[in-house]
Design an enzyme around this catalytic site. Sequence first.
Site, PDB file in Angstrom:
ATOM      1  CB  CYS A  74      -2.193   4.440   6.749  1.00 26.86           C
ATOM      2  SG  CYS A  74      -3.840   3.877   7.222  1.00 26.86           S
ATOM      3  CD  GLU A 112     -23.656  -8.374  25.154  1.00 24.58           C
ATOM      4  OE1 GLU A 112     -23.325  -7.192  25.322  1.00 24.58           O
ATOM      5  OE2 GLU A 112     -22.829  -9.294  24.992  1.00 24.58           O
ATOM      6  CB  CYS A 114      -7.870   0.400   1.903  1.00 29.48           C
ATOM      7  SG  CYS A 114      -7.829  -0.377   3.538  1.00 29.48           S
ATOM      8  CB  CYS A 167      -9.683  -9.005  21.032  1.00 35.59           C
ATOM      9  SG  CYS A 167     -10.447  -7.997  22.325  1.00 35.59           S
ATOM     10  CB  CYS A 175      -1.171  -1.766   7.864  1.00 31.49           C
ATOM     11  SG  CYS A 175      -2.646  -2.345   7.010  1.00 31.49           S
ATOM     12  CG  PHE A 229     -18.586 -11.003  28.069  1.00 30.43           C
ATOM     13  CD1 PHE A 229     -18.753  -9.705  28.542  1.00 30.43           C
ATOM     14  CD2 PHE A 229     -17.957 -11.922  28.884  1.00 30.43           C
ATOM     15  CE1 PHE A 229     -18.299  -9.337  29.806  1.00 30.43           C
ATOM     16  CE2 PHE A 229     -17.486 -11.576  30.149  1.00 30.43           C
ATOM     17  CZ  PHE A 229     -17.663 -10.276  30.619  1.00 30.43           C
ATOM     18  CB  CYS A 248      -0.914  -0.006   1.228  1.00 32.39           C
ATOM     19  SG  CYS A 248      -2.022   1.433   1.322  1.00 32.39           S
TER      20      CYS A 248
END
Length: 396
Positions: free
Chosen positions: A53, A278, A130, A350, A56, A260, A47
């Site tokens: 940017c 949740e 992108c 995550c 990434c 969750f 890119c």
Amino acid sequence: MSTIIRVAARGDGITVDGRHAAFAAPGDTLTEAGEVIPGPHHQSPPCRHFPDCGGCQLQHLDDASYARFVADRIAGALDAQGLATTIRPTLLSPPRTRRRATLHAEGKGGRVTIGFTAEKSHAIIDMRECHILHPTLFALVAPLRALLQRLRLKRRADIHLTLADQGPDLLLTGVTANDLATAEAITAFAQAHGVARIALDDGFGPETRWEPEAVTITLGGVPVSLPPAAFLQATAEGEAALVAAVREATHGATTIADLFAGLGTFALALPGRVYAAEGARDGLLSLKAAAEARQRPVFPEHRDLFRRPLTSVELDRFAAVVIDPPRAGAREQVIHLAASKVPRLAYVSCNPSSFARDAKTLCDGGWRLDWVQPVGQFRWSAHVELASAFSRAPSP
């Protein structure tokens, strides 16, 4: 000269003697003067916006070294807690598959800039290409510039993009459209570009301006009503990898708790009876309606698991538990899980650091971490996803 042996958490290459070099890949050579000589795992970033940017940070890594980086992040976090387990090969999402992203926009001097922000900056890199966004979403960037210019954007705004079943779903925050001309411009834009929904939020909650058909996202084969800017796994490939890992970790269980649960990414993909907790009411209502419409044995409950986690007594009713907390992890809930008698647990995360912290609590409580499946759905970024399996021997 020294050889780069690994990539650190923030993307710098590190030599065996501890020297750091930006944009270096394993196998590169770092000279005494600080020059990086590319090695076999150093690729040309595809890119034009890299490395300015912030979308990434690792486009200079080939797939093999990027997959290793993802796995090493997890191994390092576990090692810091004195833990180790089988770490499976990383599953990478292909380029141009991101179906959910937030871009930023700013109007100055009659010109509108749209893109991700620069690394460690609020400056917006005006996006002209992108390699991570799904092409359907990227195709809206140039038309959105024209729309926001017509709407006379004079401040900063956010553009939440999601690829729904019916097409692109947009939530624009910080954008106003209070007259007939701007309302007509939004309608014309949506019709011209196949947009499924446009909602505006000027600080008082999303207001839908265009939605000819109810917007849904299919999870576990079930169409689920999609609230504006709702959480969704970043790529369809990443979602499939995580779901497969969770199904494997809970295989054979007929009663499962999904904690969750969100919109039901896992609850709707699991066999048997599923209790789904949740804290976000809009997501919970979407899951409840979808499960009832398809007569799925999913039983949602509105419950803030940080303030009111399931107790060990409540957890003991289930043959398996699935937990997918936000980045901070689930310290309060994990304490009760560690004290429970649940035989199997699938933990999706995550954040390797909060996962490793919670894994330590579980292992100290008698659980065994059987394996971890790394998932690289935020391609070329330092963001790491994983699914894992825990088990424990039943009480005598």
